[in-house]
Scaffold this motif. Structure first.
Motif, PDB file in Angstrom:
ATOM      1  N   TYR A 126       0.899  -1.227  -0.045  1.00 34.65           N
ATOM      2  CA  TYR A 126      -0.234  -0.065   0.042  1.00 34.65           C
ATOM      3  C   TYR A 126       0.843   1.314   0.020  1.00 34.65           C
ATOM      4  O   TYR A 126       0.630   2.178  -0.735  1.00 34.65           O
ATOM      5  N   VAL A 127       1.910   1.183   0.905  1.00 29.49           N
ATOM      6  CA  VAL A 127       2.702   2.346   1.028  1.00 29.49           C
ATOM      7  C   VAL A 127       3.558   2.609  -0.258  1.00 29.49           C
ATOM      8  O   VAL A 127       3.663   3.570  -0.810  1.00 29.49           O
ATOM      9  N   ALA A 128       4.058   1.443  -0.872  1.00 32.55           N
ATOM     10  CA  ALA A 128       4.840   1.533  -1.818  1.00 32.55           C
ATOM     11  C   ALA A 128       4.339   2.034  -3.218  1.00 32.55           C
ATOM     12  O   ALA A 128       4.776   2.847  -4.084  1.00 32.55           O
ATOM     13  N   ILE A 129       2.770   1.713  -3.278  1.00 31.38           N
ATOM     14  CA  ILE A 129       2.113   2.178  -4.484  1.00 31.38           C
ATOM     15  C   ILE A 129       1.331   3.404  -4.321  1.00 31.38           C
ATOM     16  O   ILE A 129       1.231   4.222  -5.210  1.00 31.38           O
ATOM     17  N   CYS A 130       0.706   3.746  -3.245  1.00 33.06           N
ATOM     18  CA  CYS A 130      -0.084   4.886  -2.799  1.00 33.06           C
ATOM     19  C   CYS A 130       0.670   6.058  -2.513  1.00 33.06           C
ATOM     20  O   CYS A 130       0.302   7.224  -2.584  1.00 33.06           O
ATOM     21  N   ASP A 131       1.882   5.801  -1.949  1.00 30.19           N
ATOM     22  CA  ASP A 131       2.765   6.866  -1.330  1.00 30.19           C
ATOM     23  C   ASP A 131       4.281   6.660  -1.666  1.00 30.19           C
ATOM     24  O   ASP A 131       4.874   6.468  -0.736  1.00 30.19           O
ATOM     25  N   ILE A 228      -3.686   2.160  -8.765  1.00 35.01           N
ATOM     26  CA  ILE A 228      -3.518   1.493 -10.140  1.00 35.01           C
ATOM     27  C   ILE A 228      -4.241   1.921 -11.389  1.00 35.01           C
ATOM     28  O   ILE A 228      -3.830   2.397 -12.286  1.00 35.01           O
ATOM     29  N   PHE A 229      -5.521   2.052 -11.104  1.00 35.30           N
ATOM     30  CA  PHE A 229      -6.428   2.557 -12.161  1.00 35.30           C
ATOM     31  C   PHE A 229      -6.621   3.978 -12.418  1.00 35.30           C
ATOM     32  O   PHE A 229      -7.072   4.424 -13.393  1.00 35.30           O
ATOM     33  N   PHE A 241       0.438  -3.228 -11.014  1.00 32.09           N
ATOM     34  CA  PHE A 241      -0.201  -4.185 -10.526  1.00 32.09           C
ATOM     35  C   PHE A 241       0.666  -5.567 -10.324  1.00 32.09           C
ATOM     36  O   PHE A 241       0.352  -6.561  -9.522  1.00 32.09           O
ATOM     37  N   GLY A 242       1.577  -5.855 -11.279  1.00 33.11           N
ATOM     38  CA  GLY A 242       2.487  -6.856 -11.165  1.00 33.11           C
ATOM     39  C   GLY A 242       3.155  -7.244 -10.055  1.00 33.11           C
ATOM     40  O   GLY A 242       3.628  -8.165  -9.463  1.00 33.11           O
ATOM     41  N   SER A 246       2.600 -11.291  -6.505  1.00 34.29           N
ATOM     42  CA  SER A 246       3.207 -12.281  -5.489  1.00 34.29           C
ATOM     43  C   SER A 246       2.382 -12.273  -4.479  1.00 34.29           C
ATOM     44  O   SER A 246       2.097 -13.394  -3.721  1.00 34.29           O
ATOM     45  N   HIS A 247       2.103 -11.146  -3.656  1.00 31.32           N
ATOM     46  CA  HIS A 247       1.531 -11.129  -2.445  1.00 31.32           C
ATOM     47  C   HIS A 247       0.175 -11.562  -2.879  1.00 31.32           C
ATOM     48  O   HIS A 247      -0.525 -12.242  -1.740  1.00 31.32           O
ATOM     49  N   LEU A 248      -0.623 -11.201  -3.811  1.00 33.24           N
ATOM     50  CA  LEU A 248      -2.175 -11.795  -4.003  1.00 33.24           C
ATOM     51  C   LEU A 248      -2.094 -13.260  -3.772  1.00 33.24           C
ATOM     52  O   LEU A 248      -2.970 -13.832  -3.381  1.00 33.24           O
ATOM     53  N   CYS A 249      -1.092 -13.799  -4.585  1.00 30.07           N
ATOM     54  CA  CYS A 249      -1.106 -15.321  -4.560  1.00 30.07           C
ATOM     55  C   CYS A 249      -0.854 -15.856  -3.285  1.00 30.07           C
ATOM     56  O   CYS A 249      -1.514 -16.857  -2.753  1.00 30.07           O
ATOM     57  N   VAL A 250       0.013 -15.203  -2.395  1.00 27.34           N
ATOM     58  CA  VAL A 250       0.405 -15.609  -1.234  1.00 27.34           C
ATOM     59  C   VAL A 250      -0.983 -15.630  -0.102  1.00 27.34           C
ATOM     60  O   VAL A 250      -1.186 -16.489   0.505  1.00 27.34           O
ATOM     61  N   ILE A 251      -1.943 -14.585  -0.296  1.00 29.39           N
ATOM     62  CA  ILE A 251      -3.045 -14.235   0.444  1.00 29.39           C
ATOM     63  C   ILE A 251      -3.819 -15.445   0.022  1.00 29.39           C
ATOM     64  O   ILE A 251      -4.414 -16.025   0.923  1.00 29.39           O
ATOM     65  N   LEU A 252      -4.081 -15.690  -1.192  1.00 29.13           N
ATOM     66  CA  LEU A 252      -5.056 -16.934  -1.733  1.00 29.13           C
ATOM     67  C   LEU A 252      -4.519 -18.140  -0.930  1.00 29.13           C
ATOM     68  O   LEU A 252      -5.338 -18.840  -0.581  1.00 29.13           O
ATOM     69  N   ALA A 253      -3.158 -18.455  -1.234  1.00 27.66           N
ATOM     70  CA  ALA A 253      -2.760 -19.768  -0.733  1.00 27.66           C
ATOM     71  C   ALA A 253      -2.832 -19.774   0.842  1.00 27.66           C
ATOM     72  O   ALA A 253      -2.903 -21.029   1.078  1.00 27.66           O
TER      73      ALA A 253
END
Length: 314
Positions: A126-131, A228-229, A241-242, A246-253
């Motif tokens: 969140y911080v890396a992308i939004c700020d 992102i949008f 988004f790329g 990785s983090h989204l995959c970890v969340i789902l797993a």
């Protein structure tokens, strides 16, 4: 083996872990993928720790959190799989009462820790992308260390009542646990007492901790997706988004097998016991194995560092 019909013991010296009831004849075959998954878990997570430690470019918050995740996965899998394999291979079903409660504590403690680390990684994204301009000043090394300490304390404290309450109950029915490891509800169900406190506390931890963590992750990713949008070009949106892939995959797993296992254990009364136990084992093994693979494949810095070490070893 101890007599399962014993009716006059309140503090058994040992429990008997049956493994996967109904699939005893297939224990050796089941052990093959389990052993392979555990081997991949050890190799993958130790590789992540080695690469991050030896590569100065990776001394950043994202990779510090990844190291915490690797340590957590190693503890969760190592606290369960060796005993599990000893049941499958050597029919070694006995486990000391205190060791059983210790295993129970470690499982719940580090699962809560892993959920907290996943939230911390969502905060980092969140911080890396939004700020992005303030990322290095917001998530400094002392801040990362404090987040790590908070995650450890939360897991340690919240898991403490599980073995404490389990030890209080008298066990006068049987000492046989129909499972491959000392899962909380599987243990306390053997008590000849009103175990509603243990059951309600387990539900409280599940809904309060996991529920809140999923809520914070969802809020973080809503803000991330909005950022992102709002980017001007499609390429910029895809590239940004790329970095979250990785983090989204970890969340789902992590959350999907856990949610399925929790729901089938609590509400899936028509689900065959062996299927539930297999899913509970997958919840222990699958995220621990997949996390280093996901980050190794999807994260360019880790992939490049690993290839460099491989080529220079030849």
């Amino acid at each position: 083996m101890l007599d399962s019909n014993t009716t006059d013991f309140s503090n058994p010296s040992t429990f008997i872990l049956l493994g996967i009831p109904g699939l005893e004849a297939a224990h050796v075959w089941i052990s093959i993928p389990f052993c392979a998954m555990y081997t991949i878990t050890l190799l993958g997570n130790f590789t992540i720790l080695f690469i991050v430690k030896t590569e100065p470019r990776l001394h950043e918050p994202m990779y510090y959190f990844l190291c915490m995740l690797a340590v957590t996965d190693l503890v969760i899998s190592t606290s369960t799989v060796p005993k599990m394999l000893s049941i499958f291979w050597f029919n070694s079903m006995e486990i000391d009462f205190s060791l059983c409660l210790t295993q129970l504590y470690f499982i719940h403690c580090f699962i809560v820790m892993e959920s907290g680390i996943v939230v911390a990684m969502a905060l980092d994204r969140y911080v890396a992308i939004c700020d992005p301009l303030r990322h290095s000043t917001i998530l400094t090394k002392p801040v990362v260390a404090k987040i790590g300490l908070a995650v450890v304390l939360r897991g340690s404290i919240l898991a403490l009542p599980f073995p404490f309450l389990s030890r209080r109950w008298p066990y006068c029915r049987t000492n046989i646990i129909s499972h491959t490891y000392c899962e909380h509800i599987a243990v306390v169900k053997l008590a000849c007492a009103d175990i509603r406190i243990s059951s309600y506390y387990g539900l409280l931890v599940a809904f309060l901790v996991i529920g809140l963590d999923v809520f914070f992750i969802t809020v973080s990713y809503i803000q991330i997706l909005r950022a992102i949008f709002s980017l001007p070009t499609k390429d910029a949106r895809l590239k940004t988004f790329g970095t979250c892939g990785s983090h989204l995959c970890v969340i789902l797993a992590f959350y999907i097998p856990g949610l399925f296992s929790f729901l089938t254990h609590r509400f899936g009364h028509n689900v065959p016991p062996h299927f539930h136990i297999l899913m509970a084992n997958m919840y222990i093994l699958l995220p621990s194995m997949l996390n280093p693979i996901i980050y190794g494949v999807r994260t360019k810095q880790i992939r490049d560092s690993l290839l460099w070490y491989i080529t220079h070893m030849e």
